[in-house]
Scaffold this active site. Structure first.
Site, PDB file in Angstrom:
ATOM      1  N   TYR A 267       6.666  -9.524   7.023  1.00  0.00           N
ATOM      2  CA  TYR A 267       6.693  -8.086   7.268  1.00  0.00           C
ATOM      3  C   TYR A 267       7.270  -7.800   8.649  1.00  0.00           C
ATOM      4  O   TYR A 267       7.217  -8.643   9.547  1.00  0.00           O
ATOM      5  CB  TYR A 267       5.279  -7.495   7.215  1.00  0.00           C
TER       6      TYR A 267
ATOM      7  N   ASP B 168       0.819  -1.215   0.000  1.00  0.00           N
ATOM      8  CA  ASP B 168       0.000   0.000   0.000  1.00  0.00           C
ATOM      9  C   ASP B 168       0.849   1.260   0.000  1.00  0.00           C
ATOM     10  O   ASP B 168       2.052   1.212   0.239  1.00  0.00           O
ATOM     11  CB  ASP B 168      -0.852   0.043   1.283  1.00  0.00           C
TER      12      ASP B 168
END
Lengths: 289, 289
Positions: free
Chosen positions: B133, B49
């Site tokens: 992540y 994103d």
């Protein structure tokens, strides 16, 4: 009062306050004046050049009783807006760092990481026993990391880290570093280089560790530039000692840019030796450190 | 052809190319087109994103023989300008990364860290077995580092890292994560969360490690937000499993900002399983990963 300070030097014209320019000292003293209600004057351990970073800078300042009263009073007023317990276990001295952060903003490029009470004999500059810098280089071997680009210099080609490390260690000791300093009238260039070595980190980045009692102007970046010339094969490791002992500046290497340079630590002697150390430094050296 | 990619997401509107916006895919594909002489289309493992960073992003693209010819020809022309030996031990595939760097510039916020030949069955997106992540938070305990501010979220007060770690580990496994996803019509929210834990690093920074077969939209930042609510004492560790099993989104925690989030690794099976894995992923899941 001792201040531990960190900054990204990219957008600063160095440490020292200068009219009309954005400097670390200027921004910090302005923030502290807002917290304390009147001017606070910082004395710093390492007066870094334009673009140089710090993770472990140290400064000191004396606050007047009026200024303390102001810091303490504001603390009580603000308390209900804090997270419960957030300030409960914090000593009054450390509140100053918290207030400064409030003024500077959460994502400022300069911050006071800690404030603490210091003995009267503590002088951030003259009591310091040593300063440590780190210089980071990404060559073609290293995985360049865009998230670290503000503090990493990029060099074309491949550098020989082992040869650079050998060259660096050969310079250690008490010497006249005139060949690696920008001269200043009346200033000595005799320094004790305590540590100087190179390693590659887990990503392949080249990292110099440089520690000395003090550094003269542009000394770390000249030492690093000489090692880069060795790493590229343009100078032999032993050349750096020969150049040093010639005591004159040379064009056979270049002073590396500020981007890769970070002041990481300042060392102080035990409390009972602080005053003696400051006295000794003042007597032995000019005001440049 | 496999591309290993890193970027500072701050100035990008996410990965996916969008008309008139600066995106990672747009900037990279434009640079590769300049190197290869015509359009190169990248397929990526994790479509991050807006504002999300990456140190270990992976993509693939197929170059035509004409494009390869162009990359190879330019290499010979450029050679005399390189440092001696700089390209001597480099395979032709890796030259592409070097060329892309030349176009992007040495201090670009996006870089191709490596290019390498990949088996025909390699699909950066559908062959991927897992994504990892990292989320970084500085609370009042941590020494905030201005040099890391682009990739670190700052939180007021003190967070309880042990409780957050306990809450995170409780969510691991194969579950429907609808409560932690932004819904998309027709898209499944069933995922296998392989690892989720919290630790403090040597500076006191809170770091989340999150690994799953794949993530649905805003899932990592929702999981992190729920843990922050636990760390602040607003939710109990066990609440996160209860919320998960209710399968509906809740306002009892907030989705954390992109700033602290970095894609660090993508895992692939051994070569002989690449095709089978891609087939399996395509069959089992919609096109969202």
């Amino acid at each position: 009062m001792r201040f531990d300070i960190a900054y990204d030097g990219t957008q600063f014209k160095g440490w020292a306050r200068q009219p009309g320019l954005r400097t670390v000292q200027g921004v910090l003293e302005d923030a502290l004046a807002r917290v304390a209600g009147s001017a606070v004057r910082l004395t710093v351990a390492g007066r870094t050049d334009s673009g140089v970073h710090a993770t472990g800078q140290v400064a000191h300042a004396d606050l007047t009783p009026d200024q303390w009263e102001r810091v303490t009073r504001r603390r009580r007023i603000d308390k209900p807006r804090e997270h419960a317990g957030a300030e409960a276990d914090r000593d009054p001295a450390s509140v100053l760092a918290h207030r400064a952060t409030g003024v500077l903003g959460p994502y400022s490029d300069v911050t006071v990481t800690r404030t603490s009470t210091a003995p009267d004999s503590f002088d951030a500059r003259f009591s310091a026993a040593w300063r440590r810098y780190e210089y980071r280089i990404a060559d073609q071997t290293a995985g360049y990391d865009p998230l670290q680009r503000l503090r990493t210099t990029r060099v074309r080609g491949r550098l020989d880290a082992d040869t650079m490390d050998r060259a660096a260690r050969g310079l250690i000791g008490l010497h006249d570093f005139a060949a690696y300093c920008k001269p200043r009238p009346g200033a000595t260039t005799i320094r004790t280089l305590l540590e100087f070595d190179w390693r590659r980190d887990e990503r392949g980045l080249l990292i110099a560790n440089v520690r000395a009692d003090a550094f003269c102007h542009s000394m770390v970046r000249a030492l690093v530039g000489a090692c880069v010339a060795v790493g590229e094969g343009r100078l032999a490791p032993g050349d750096l000692e020969v150049l040093r002992d010639e005591l004159v500046r040379t064009s056979s290497f270049k002073v590396q840019e500020a981007r890769g340079l970070t002041l990481t630590d300042v060392g102080y002697p035990a409390e009972e030796q602080l005053a003696a150390r400051a006295e000794q430094t003042r007597n032995r050296r000019d005001r440049e450190s």
